[in-house]
Design an enzyme around this catalytic site. Structure first.
Site, mmCIF file in Angstrom:
data_model
loop_
_atom_site.group_PDB
_atom_site.id
_atom_site.type_symbol
_atom_site.label_atom_id
_atom_site.label_comp_id
_atom_site.label_asym_id
_atom_site.label_seq_id
_atom_site.Cartn_x
_atom_site.Cartn_y
_atom_site.Cartn_z
ATOM 1 N N ARG A 314 0.962 -1.382 0.128
ATOM 2 C CA ARG A 314 0.160 -0.224 0.109
ATOM 3 C C ARG A 314 1.002 1.069 0.447
ATOM 4 N NH1 ARG A 314 -3.247 1.689 3.427
ATOM 5 N NH2 ARG A 314 -4.913 2.132 1.550
ATOM 6 N N CYS A 346 14.995 -4.937 -3.713
ATOM 7 C CA CYS A 346 15.930 -3.573 -4.479
ATOM 8 C C CYS A 346 15.589 -3.048 -5.812
ATOM 9 C CB CYS A 346 16.624 -4.800 -5.667
ATOM 10 S SG CYS A 346 17.576 -6.132 -5.138
HETATM 11 N N1 LLP Z 1 -17.471 -3.486 -2.908
HETATM 12 C C1 LLP Z 1 -17.074 -3.379 -3.848
HETATM 13 C C2 LLP Z 1 -17.904 -3.748 -5.290
HETATM 14 C C3 LLP Z 1 -15.830 -3.381 -4.225
HETATM 15 O O1 LLP Z 1 -14.654 -2.617 -5.257
HETATM 16 C C4 LLP Z 1 -14.945 -3.234 -3.124
HETATM 17 C C5 LLP Z 1 -13.536 -2.709 -2.702
HETATM 18 C C6 LLP Z 1 -15.648 -3.158 -1.881
HETATM 19 C C7 LLP Z 1 -16.882 -3.581 -1.816
HETATM 20 C C8 LLP Z 1 -15.315 -2.676 -1.054
HETATM 21 O O2 LLP Z 1 -14.357 -1.366 0.002
HETATM 22 P P1 LLP Z 1 -14.490 -1.509 1.632
HETATM 23 O O3 LLP Z 1 -15.211 -1.002 2.579
HETATM 24 O O4 LLP Z 1 -12.819 -2.050 1.579
HETATM 25 O O5 LLP Z 1 -13.361 -0.041 1.796
HETATM 26 N N2 LLP Z 1 -6.133 -2.004 -2.682
HETATM 27 C C9 LLP Z 1 -7.106 -0.546 -2.098
HETATM 28 C C10 LLP Z 1 -8.528 -0.630 -2.244
HETATM 29 C C11 LLP Z 1 -9.555 -1.228 -3.300
HETATM 30 C C12 LLP Z 1 -10.778 -1.737 -2.305
HETATM 31 C C13 LLP Z 1 -11.253 -1.607 -3.878
HETATM 32 N N3 LLP Z 1 -13.022 -2.625 -4.362
HETATM 33 C C14 LLP Z 1 -6.463 0.180 -0.511
HETATM 34 O O6 LLP Z 1 -5.434 -0.886 -0.433
HETATM 35 O O7 LLP Z 1 -6.464 0.645 -0.340
#
Ligand code: LLP
Length: 421
Positions: A314, A346
């Site tokens: 992240r 690296c």
């Molecule tokens: N529902 C859908 C359709 C989604 O695409 C996502 C997240 C969620 C629910 C859940 O969202 P949350 O409540 O966790 O915010 N890798 C990124 C975050 C990507 C989120 C993708 N979709 C990070 O590390 O910040």
């Protein structure tokens, strides 16, 4: 609030000393708190009561089957975005009628898997997907319950890589075309339209974008009903943000979010689904690493850890901030020093934090990255042939390894040498 606190001078996960886990499993590793996940799940169910609702945990944020079983046993539903995640939910014992299938590129094989194994609903994101699902369901002689994800063209005011509700994003169908798409869905065989889905992004730190989106969904519900569709379920997505920088961030609470949902869509008589990931899992996990070296550079000092960008991507991917704390509690008003905190990979991108003020630490000390439960382990890779790190689950005063560190033999044996070599 989470359950990673200092007790007797050392960081604990609930009642287990992090140093004890480190001595048993070695570093680096992820550790999750059952009590924190449970608390966060209940915050949502309480915030939505008495509306009929299902809180579907977004598996993509933290997909270990033991975690899913913990939440599934509490009654949680699951939001999956791939056949693999669907199988994880099933492996955790979650029944199909509590699993919703989201995602912009579901394959026919994935549709078949879910229709055969049982599914609560598909959140369909395009017309071609609608037609494919109709074909697959018809060929299996079943009916697929669906919502259609609408793109409300709302600015979620979050990092551009995780905003999903603007018209330039690949997600959902334009809300202006909803009438046509719902009409087609109603005509197609093998589909049963039951509701509307929306998800505008992740790590939202204000409620206002949710409000805009949900008001549009409320209008659409009334319009589609007037056009003869039965809308009984609203899936309002996930995205509520968490405080990553505890000293100065205070995103809205699930109770405020629940009140907003009641205010915007609560009078429509619909069952409400939400898909939170980060708010349930984020602050329920930490990443623990050891300092390999303290290196004095030309104009700065580096803490070189045994964790790297492949373990927690992240910071290098989104410039994300994670609080870093020593596992041994520093004395009050202990002197601090600025460090760049880096891993052994690296490339310069393997930097967790620049100029971070930390209590004096030294080689061999353990440090913990807070708020690492969501999008930590699930986004890890084996870059630099660094084995995926273990995941540990704590419950009260005991802990268990819920994913072991693979051996180098296991890693190397996955490669195969063609017969001509
Ligand atoms: N529902 C859908 C359709 C989604 O695409 C996502 C997240 C969620 C629910 C859940 O969202 P949350 O409540 O966790 O915010 N890798 C990124 C975050 C990507 C989120 C993708 N979709 C990070 O590390 O910040």
């Amino acid at each position: 609030m989470d359950h990673f606190q200092y007790k007797n001078g050392s960081l604990h996960a609930e009642d287990v000393a992090i140093a004890e886990i480190a001595a048993t499993v070695g570093t680096p590793f992820y550790v999750y708190s059952t009590a924190t996940m449970t608390r966060h799940y209940h915050l949502f169910t309480e915030a939505l009561s008495p509306l009929p609702h299902l809180v579907c945990f977004a598996i993509k944020s933290l997909s270990n089957v033991a975690v899913l079983k913990t939440l599934g046993n509490l009654g949680a539903g699951m939001d999956v975005v791939s056949g693999g995640e669907y199988l994880r939910a099933k492996a955790a014992g979650v029944p199909g009628d509590r699993i919703v299938f989201s995602g912009v590129g579901k394959t026919r094989d994935e549709m078949r898997l879910a229709l055969t194994g049982g599914i609560r609903q598909f959140n369909v994101e395009s017309e071609p997907e609608l037609r494919a699902l109709s074909e697959v369901a018809t060929s299996l002689g079943v009916t697929a319950p669906i919502t259609i994800r609408v793109n409300p063209d709302v600015d979620a005011k979050t990092h551009e890589k995780i905003a999903t509700g603007k018209k330039e994003n690949k997600f959902g169908i334009p809300i202006a075309r909803a009438s046509d798409v719902y009409a087609e869905a109603a005509r197609l065989p093998g589909l049963q339209v039951i509701g509307i889905d929306v998800h505008i992004g992740s790590q939202l730190t204000e409620l206002e974008p949710f409000e805009q989106a949900y008001l549009k969904v409320a209008d659409l519900t009334r319009r589609l009903r007037s056009e003869g569709h039965t809308i009984t379920r609203l899936d309002l997505g996930g995205g509520l943000g968490i405080p990553y920088q505890r000293s100065n961030e205070a995103p809205p609470l699930p109770t405020d979010y629940g009140a907003l949902i009641k205010r915007t869509v609560g009078d429509l008589g619909c069952e409400i689904e939400i898909e939170p990931g980060r708010l349930i899992s984020g602050n329920a996990g930490i990443l623990v690493a050891k300092i390999i070296y303290v290196k004095n550079g030309e104009d700065r000092d580096f803490l070189i850890l045994d964790a790297a960008m492949n373990d927690l991507v992240r910071p290098s991917m989104y410039g994300a901030h994670h609080d870093i704390v020593p596992v041994a509690e520093p004395p009050i008003a202990a002197p601090t020093q600025e460090f760049d905190v880096v891993g052994p990979v690296c490339e310069t991108g393997d930097t967790f934090a620049k100029g971070r003020d930390l209590p004096l630490v030294t080689e061999g000390d353990l440090v913990a990255f807070r708020s690492a439960g969501a999008y930590g382990a699930v986004m890890a890779s084996e870059y630099n042939t660094r084995p995926l790190i273990p995941e540990v689950l704590v419950n009260g005063d005991h802990f268990a390894v819920i994913r072991a560190r693979p051996s180098f033999d296991e890693i190397l044996n996955r490669d195969t040498i063609p017969e001509w070599l």
